[in-house]
Design a protein around this motif. Structure first.
Motif, PDB file in Angstrom:
ATOM      1  N   LEU A 125       1.162   0.976 -11.374  1.00 34.29           N
ATOM      2  CA  LEU A 125      -0.009   1.172 -10.529  1.00 34.29           C
ATOM      3  C   LEU A 125      -0.426  -0.160  -9.918  1.00 34.29           C
ATOM      4  N   PRO A 126      -0.774  -0.182  -8.632  1.00 35.95           N
ATOM      5  CA  PRO A 126      -1.256  -1.431  -8.052  1.00 35.95           C
ATOM      6  C   PRO A 126      -2.583  -1.839  -8.691  1.00 35.95           C
ATOM      7  N   THR A 127      -2.768  -3.134  -8.881  1.00 33.28           N
ATOM      8  CA  THR A 127      -4.015  -3.627  -9.472  1.00 33.28           C
ATOM      9  C   THR A 127      -5.108  -3.751  -8.429  1.00 33.28           C
ATOM     10  N   GLY A 128      -4.739  -3.830  -7.161  1.00 33.61           N
ATOM     11  CA  GLY A 128      -5.709  -3.943  -6.078  1.00 33.61           C
ATOM     12  C   GLY A 128      -5.139  -3.308  -4.828  1.00 33.61           C
ATOM     13  N   SER A 129      -5.548  -3.808  -3.683  1.00 32.47           N
ATOM     14  CA  SER A 129      -5.082  -3.283  -2.406  1.00 32.47           C
ATOM     15  C   SER A 129      -4.379  -4.392  -1.635  1.00 32.47           C
ATOM     16  N   THR A 130      -3.192  -4.090  -1.119  1.00 37.82           N
ATOM     17  CA  THR A 130      -2.452  -5.057  -0.308  1.00 37.82           C
ATOM     18  C   THR A 130      -2.100  -4.429   1.032  1.00 37.82           C
ATOM     19  N   VAL A 131      -1.888  -5.273   2.030  1.00 41.58           N
ATOM     20  CA  VAL A 131      -1.556  -4.790   3.362  1.00 41.58           C
ATOM     21  C   VAL A 131      -0.337  -5.550   3.867  1.00 41.58           C
ATOM     22  N   ARG A 132       0.513  -4.837   4.599  1.00 39.88           N
ATOM     23  CA  ARG A 132       1.715  -5.452   5.155  1.00 39.88           C
ATOM     24  C   ARG A 132       1.956  -4.894   6.552  1.00 39.88           C
ATOM     25  N   VAL A 133       2.189  -5.771   7.516  1.00 46.47           N
ATOM     26  CA  VAL A 133       2.537  -5.334   8.868  1.00 46.47           C
ATOM     27  C   VAL A 133       4.018  -4.948   8.854  1.00 46.47           C
ATOM     28  N   VAL A 134       4.294  -3.667   9.049  1.00 41.89           N
ATOM     29  CA  VAL A 134       5.675  -3.185   8.955  1.00 41.89           C
ATOM     30  C   VAL A 134       6.332  -3.031  10.315  1.00 41.89           C
ATOM     31  N   ALA A 142       2.252  -1.165  13.386  1.00 43.37           N
ATOM     32  CA  ALA A 142       2.038  -0.297  12.222  1.00 43.37           C
ATOM     33  C   ALA A 142       1.835  -1.164  10.995  1.00 43.37           C
ATOM     34  N   VAL A 143       0.850  -0.816  10.185  1.00 43.16           N
ATOM     35  CA  VAL A 143       0.594  -1.530   8.942  1.00 43.16           C
ATOM     36  C   VAL A 143       0.628  -0.543   7.783  1.00 43.16           C
ATOM     37  N   LYS A 144       0.937  -1.073   6.619  1.00 49.62           N
ATOM     38  CA  LYS A 144       1.010  -0.258   5.404  1.00 49.62           C
ATOM     39  C   LYS A 144       0.050  -0.833   4.375  1.00 49.62           C
ATOM     40  N   ILE A 145      -0.898  -0.029   3.957  1.00 40.74           N
ATOM     41  CA  ILE A 145      -1.866  -0.417   2.933  1.00 40.74           C
ATOM     42  C   ILE A 145      -1.492   0.295   1.635  1.00 40.74           C
ATOM     43  N   VAL A 146      -1.208  -0.476   0.598  1.00 39.39           N
ATOM     44  CA  VAL A 146      -0.879   0.098  -0.707  1.00 39.39           C
ATOM     45  C   VAL A 146      -2.049  -0.152  -1.642  1.00 39.39           C
ATOM     46  N   THR A 147      -2.585   0.904  -2.213  1.00 44.96           N
ATOM     47  CA  THR A 147      -3.779   0.777  -3.023  1.00 44.96           C
ATOM     48  C   THR A 147      -3.739   1.758  -4.189  1.00 44.96           C
ATOM     49  N   ARG A 148      -4.720   1.634  -5.071  1.00 44.01           N
ATOM     50  CA  ARG A 148      -4.846   2.552  -6.209  1.00 44.01           C
ATOM     51  C   ARG A 148      -5.880   3.618  -5.858  1.00 44.01           C
ATOM     52  N   ARG A 149      -5.536   4.868  -6.112  1.00 38.74           N
ATOM     53  CA  ARG A 149      -6.471   5.963  -5.852  1.00 38.74           C
ATOM     54  C   ARG A 149      -6.883   6.597  -7.172  1.00 38.74           C
ATOM     55  N   SER A 150      -8.175   6.788  -7.342  1.00 39.01           N
ATOM     56  CA  SER A 150      -8.721   7.409  -8.552  1.00 39.01           C
ATOM     57  C   SER A 150      -9.503   8.658  -8.163  1.00 39.01           C
ATOM     58  N   TYR A 151      -9.343   9.710  -8.940  1.00 35.02           N
ATOM     59  CA  TYR A 151     -10.088  10.942  -8.657  1.00 35.02           C
ATOM     60  C   TYR A 151     -10.096  11.824  -9.909  1.00 35.02           C
ATOM     61  N   TRP A 152     -10.942  12.842  -9.875  1.00 31.81           N
ATOM     62  CA  TRP A 152     -11.088  13.764 -11.005  1.00 31.81           C
ATOM     63  C   TRP A 152     -10.602  15.148 -10.604  1.00 31.81           C
TER      64      TRP A 152
END
Length: 349
Positions: A125-134, A142-152
């Motif tokens: 799981l990612p510890t935070g959010s990162t962004v990369r121009v792809v 186009a950019v790609k944001i990889v992040t952690r999603r939490s939900y119930w």
């Protein structure tokens, strides 16, 4: 040569990722090519089209560890799969005045920057959010944001006439959001993957997660670049799409007027070759509006793509709402195939 030695938990994460991204066909193609390149027997490497995801995972690991596939090929398969398909695609039109400024904003995100993907990125799981121009071209970014999603999620455990017991579970998972702006068609796409668990998300839930993801790397408010994006008027396109029998096939319809509100759909799992408009009971071509329809788009080269087309409205404050268009793509597809669908819808405005 890099090997792929995984714990049971990591194998399960890899299997879950491939299942969620619908990577069975693409994985088997990769295995088949490795089998051909190294002149392997079926006892060496299994490539049957009916392999389960646990089997596919085992065969990919075996192929890497024997030098039949490189680890980079596996990473590329996983990384590219997050670009298009199996997504909610929120559509906006770029502003008429200086649309190129939006591309410049996307080129210069803030926060933590991502690097070229590695296998570890998909096994934890990612510890935070990162962004990369792809992608960074003159007319397209186009950019790609990889992040952690939490939900119930909530499920009913026991139900009696005078007692009900529910269980609430918290889920945390990797999510990759793609933001793509194109000056050629003046459209910005925000591609948001669905949750791995629970029911299908509403437009409101998708929009909220998109805002949370963007705010990690860009300024987002009514006066920012995002507030200047214009409505992609999906409701205006739907009547012309319904009149198109050349490359669109209707499966699910929601006609309504001041006297009638109904839903119509073909039975069973969506399958190309069964146009709802050919049914005798479908008589809603004139005088009816829609907020959503579903059907297949064809381009003559690849398999038809089944698409939910929605005109959504979300509340962004106590006194404000925002309208936007949202597509739902349930299967993996290429970036070009998805762009083709977006452009065909745009051409019906």
């Amino acid at each position: 040569m890099s090997g792929l030695i995984l714990s049971d938990e990591q194998k399960q994460r890899l299997e879950n990722f491939m299942k969620h991204r619908r990577l069975n066909d693409e994985s088997i193609k990769l295995l088949s090519q490795a089998k051909k390149n190294h002149e392997l027997k079926s006892t060496d490497l299994r490539t049957a089209s009916n392999l389960t995801y646990p089997n596919i995972t085992e065969q990919l690991i075996k192929a890497v560890n024997n030098g039949w596939l490189s680890l980079d090929e596996i990473v590329m398969l996983l990384d590219n799969s997050e670009l298009s398909g199996k997504q909610h695609v929120c559509l906006f039109q770029l502003p008429e005045k200086s649309p190129g400024k939006i591309l410049n904003v996307l080129r210069n995100p803030g926060g933590d920057f991502g690097t070229t993907a590695t296998i570890d990125d998909f096994l934890r799981l990612p510890t935070g959010s990162t962004v990369r121009v792809v992608r960074d071209e003159t007319n397209e970014v186009a950019v790609k944001i990889v992040t952690r999603r939490s939900y119930w999620t909530t499920q009913l455990l026991e139900q009696k006439p005078d007692r009900e017991i529910f269980e609430r579970l918290r889920h945390e998972e990797r999510a990759a959001v793609i933001v793509k702006a194109d000056l050629n068609n003046k459209i910005l796409q925000c591609r948001v993957p669905p949750r791995e668990k629970g029911p299908q998300q509403t437009g409101n839930a998708v929009y909220k997660f998109l805002m949370d993801s963007l705010q990690n790397h860009y300024a987002i408010d009514s006066k920012s670049w995002f507030g200047k994006l214009r409505l992609f008027p999906m409701s205006d396109a739907i009547p012309k799409i319904l009149a198109n029998k050349t490359d669109f096939e209707l499966w699910h319809d929601t006609p309504e007027n001041k006297n009638t509100r109904t839903k119509m759909s073909k039975r069973g799992r969506p399958k190309a070759g069964n146009d709802l408009r050919n049914e005798q009971n479908w008589q809603f071509s004139q005088g009816y509006s829609r907020t959503n329809i579903r059907g297949f788009w064809r381009d003559g080269k690849n398999d038809p793509i089944y698409v939910h087309m929605n005109a959504d409205r979300v509340r962004i404050s106590q006194s404000e709402t925002r309208d936007f268009a949202r597509l739902v793509i349930n299967e993996l597809c290429t970036d070009g195939e998805l762009d083709h669908v977006v452009n065909r819808i745009r051409q019906h405005l």
